[in-house]
Design an enzyme around this catalytic site. Structure first.
Site, PDB file in Angstrom:
ATOM      1  N   LYS A  74     -16.929  21.317  42.355  1.00 41.82           N
ATOM      2  CA  LYS A  74     -15.912  20.394  41.834  1.00 41.82           C
ATOM      3  C   LYS A  74     -15.678  20.681  40.348  1.00 41.82           C
ATOM      4  O   LYS A  74     -16.637  20.962  39.609  1.00 41.82           O
ATOM      5  CB  LYS A  74     -16.396  18.953  42.044  1.00 41.82           C
ATOM      6  CG  LYS A  74     -15.369  17.882  41.753  1.00 41.82           C
ATOM      7  CD  LYS A  74     -15.910  16.496  42.141  1.00 41.82           C
ATOM      8  CE  LYS A  74     -14.921  15.384  41.880  1.00 41.82           C
ATOM      9  NZ  LYS A  74     -15.430  14.064  42.314  1.00 41.82           N
ATOM     10  N   SER A 149     -12.453  11.322  45.280  1.00 38.04           N
ATOM     11  CA  SER A 149     -11.847  12.273  44.387  1.00 38.04           C
ATOM     12  C   SER A 149     -12.272  13.733  44.601  1.00 38.04           C
ATOM     13  O   SER A 149     -11.613  14.633  44.082  1.00 38.04           O
ATOM     14  CB  SER A 149     -12.173  11.881  42.944  1.00 38.04           C
ATOM     15  OG  SER A 149     -13.555  12.013  42.680  1.00 38.04           O
ATOM     16  N   SER A 173     -16.593   9.135  46.175  1.00 37.95           N
ATOM     17  CA  SER A 173     -15.805  10.366  46.058  1.00 37.95           C
ATOM     18  C   SER A 173     -16.307  11.567  46.828  1.00 37.95           C
ATOM     19  O   SER A 173     -15.582  12.547  46.960  1.00 37.95           O
ATOM     20  CB  SER A 173     -15.659  10.746  44.592  1.00 37.95           C
ATOM     21  OG  SER A 173     -14.598   9.999  44.051  1.00 37.95           O
TER      22      SER A 173
HETATM   23  N1  GLN Z   1     -12.105   6.007  44.265  1.00 39.01           N
HETATM   24  C1  GLN Z   1     -13.090   5.566  43.321  1.00 39.01           C
HETATM   25  C2  GLN Z   1     -12.493   5.514  41.958  1.00 39.01           C
HETATM   26  O1  GLN Z   1     -11.362   5.875  41.818  1.00 39.01           O
HETATM   27  C3  GLN Z   1     -14.275   6.454  43.381  1.00 39.01           C
HETATM   28  C4  GLN Z   1     -14.201   7.636  42.504  1.00 39.01           C
HETATM   29  C5  GLN Z   1     -15.431   8.455  42.506  1.00 39.01           C
HETATM   30  O2  GLN Z   1     -16.371   8.210  43.268  1.00 39.01           O
HETATM   31  N2  GLN Z   1     -15.465   9.400  41.595  1.00 39.01           N
HETATM   32  O3  GLN Z   1     -13.127   5.128  41.009  1.00 39.01           O
END
Ligand code: GLN
Length: 453
Positions: A74, A149, A173
């Protein structure tokens, strides 16, 4: 080309596998309109050279545990010499000057890092659409979001561009895109994997974790990256994962079924069907469990993320790293920066952030209490099916994707998403949550579910 691996099993050579992956990526990822899982691939000459080196080590019996595995990373994790853009114009030219701890470990076990994946900008998002470099598409159905994400990491595994991937999980994410793309994604116990070299979203919730096509591969990569690192002062050693043990179906398991109403009955029924199959086949038991404060998870999660993200992004002031975040970031990132700055103002002191910390503590205690009576808690990973890319959904609707994944980050325990089946051809993941540092048991349970197919 085939050669003998160190355990005398036939494995395809790293070089030939790498070439296959590169040609798949060129065909299906990089020609503009396709999946968009990778933001950058590593230099091809270097890749081939490293793959040859790994194959030599395999032949001489001196290779590490990840030899032959091709791994995507990532874009919020530092890999020396590669762009860690966080899928943002803010850091689009930022070349990582060093390796994150997890990358050092992967390299020392001869894993081959192929490239940097697309993601929601600064890991803010649940759909993969907030990347400054265009959304990632779901390889199973190109019209749909892959989830986020860690969108590119999940899509890369699902599309057959690599064996394994690293992601980060602050509120879901890793598990969320794993669910939508039909792969396995693990969020380890908070503090069990060093965050040194991770560009953080929320320090008290972030965890680096792994994605792969099956539980053993995701578990192997996790075992390599787990453990104490002096550069991350809160990191600690946790029990090793034994891959043979992971194959053993555990006996006397009591599953806790999370009492949480989700609107989508098809998802609910699919998860229940799998649980009943496991109960019948393995002689396990199940009972309903309740986490009283789970309905507050989203309301608790976001103030913490906003404030910690705001504070973490003060270094992006345009002087040292790339551009000033307020000048170059997209809408969701700005919402959090501005929201975080508001909440942090003195006049609100205690109203949001500290209250959220209190509820986080309650949720953590509740989980510990429930784990005195059950071995794991099972639910859907995501309460709804993925939407079509570009659909105009509200912020609230977007945040609701995280309703079932954020609790595990708030409690700091470990959780995994494994494919449970499909609804109209769309993959649906099952989430298995276990108590802190119970990764071994969690992987055994996940593997047992995986074997039901
Ligand atoms: N969807 C969640 C957010 O936008 C989780 C993001 C993540 O785990 N990095 O904060």
């Amino acid at each position: 080309m085939e050669l003998m691996g160190k355990d005398d099993v036939m494995v395809s050579s790293t070089v030939s596998k790498l070439k296959e992956y590169l040609s798949e990526i060129k065909k299906n990822d990089q020609n503009g309109k396709r999946i968009n899982a990778f933001l950058h691939l590593r230099d091809e000459k270097n890749l081939l050279h490293e793959a040859e080196e790994i194959d030599r080590k395999i032949k001489s019996g001196k290779a590490g545990r990840l030899a032959g595995k091709v791994i995507a990373v990532k874009s919020n994790i530092n890999v020396q010499g590669e762009i860690a853009s966080c899928a943002s114009h803010v850091l689009e030219n930022y070349k990582a000057p060093y390796d994150a701890h997890v990358i050092e470990r992967i390299k020392s076990e001869d894993g081959l890092i192929i490239g940097m994946t697309n993601m929601d900008e600064f890991a803010c998002g649940a759909s993969g659409e907030t990347s400054a470099f265009g959304p990632t598409k779901n390889p199973i159905n190109l019209d749909l979001i892959p989830g986020g994400s860690s969108s590119g990491s999940a899509a890369a595994v699902a599309a057959g561009f690599c064996d394994m991937a690293l992601g980060s999980d602050t509120g879901g994410s890793i598990r969320n895109p794993s669910s939508h793309c039909g792969v396995v994604g693990i969020k380890p116990t908070y503090s069990s994997v060093s965050r040194y070299g991770l560009i953080d979203l929320s320090m008290s919730l972030d965890q680096i974790g792994t994605l792969a096509g099956n539980v053993p591969d995701a578990g192997l990569l996790l075992d390599v990256i787990m453990g104490r690192d002096e550069k991350d002062s809160i990191s600690q050693d946790s029990p090793k994962i034994n891959l043979n043990e992971t194959e053993r179906i555990p006996k006397d398991i009591t599953i806790g079924i999370l009492d949480f109403e989700i609107q989508n009955n098809e998802i609910k029924n699919l998860i229940m069907k799998r649980i009943k199959e496991a109960v019948k086949k393995y002689g396990w038991k199940y009972k309903n469990v309740k986490i009283e404060n789970i309905g507050l998870a989203i309301e608790t999660y976001y103030p913490l993320v906003y404030v910690e993200f705001f504070s973490g992004t003060r270094k992006f002031d345009g002087r040292r790293y790339g551009r000033k975040i307020e000048d170059a970031a997209g809408e969701e990132v700005l919402r959090r920066v501005l929201g975080g700055s508001e909440i942090s103002k003195e006049e609100y002191g205690g109203r949001y952030y500290y209250r959220a910390l209190k509820i986080k503590e309650f949720i953590e205690k509740e989980f510990s209490g429930v784990f005195r009576n059950v071995d794991c808690i099972v639910s859907a990973t995501v309460p709804k099916l993925p939407h079509k890319i570009g659909t105009n959904i509200s912020v609230r609707e977007m945040y609701e994707y995280d309703a079932l994944t954020t609790p595990s980050n708030l409690a700091g325990n470990c959780s995994v998403s494994v494919p449970a089946g499909e609804i109209n051809g769309i993959p649906v993941g099952m989430q298995i949550i276990c108590d802190k540092f119970k990764e071994q048991k969690m992987l055994q349970i996940a593997r047992a579910f995986e074997k039901l197919k």
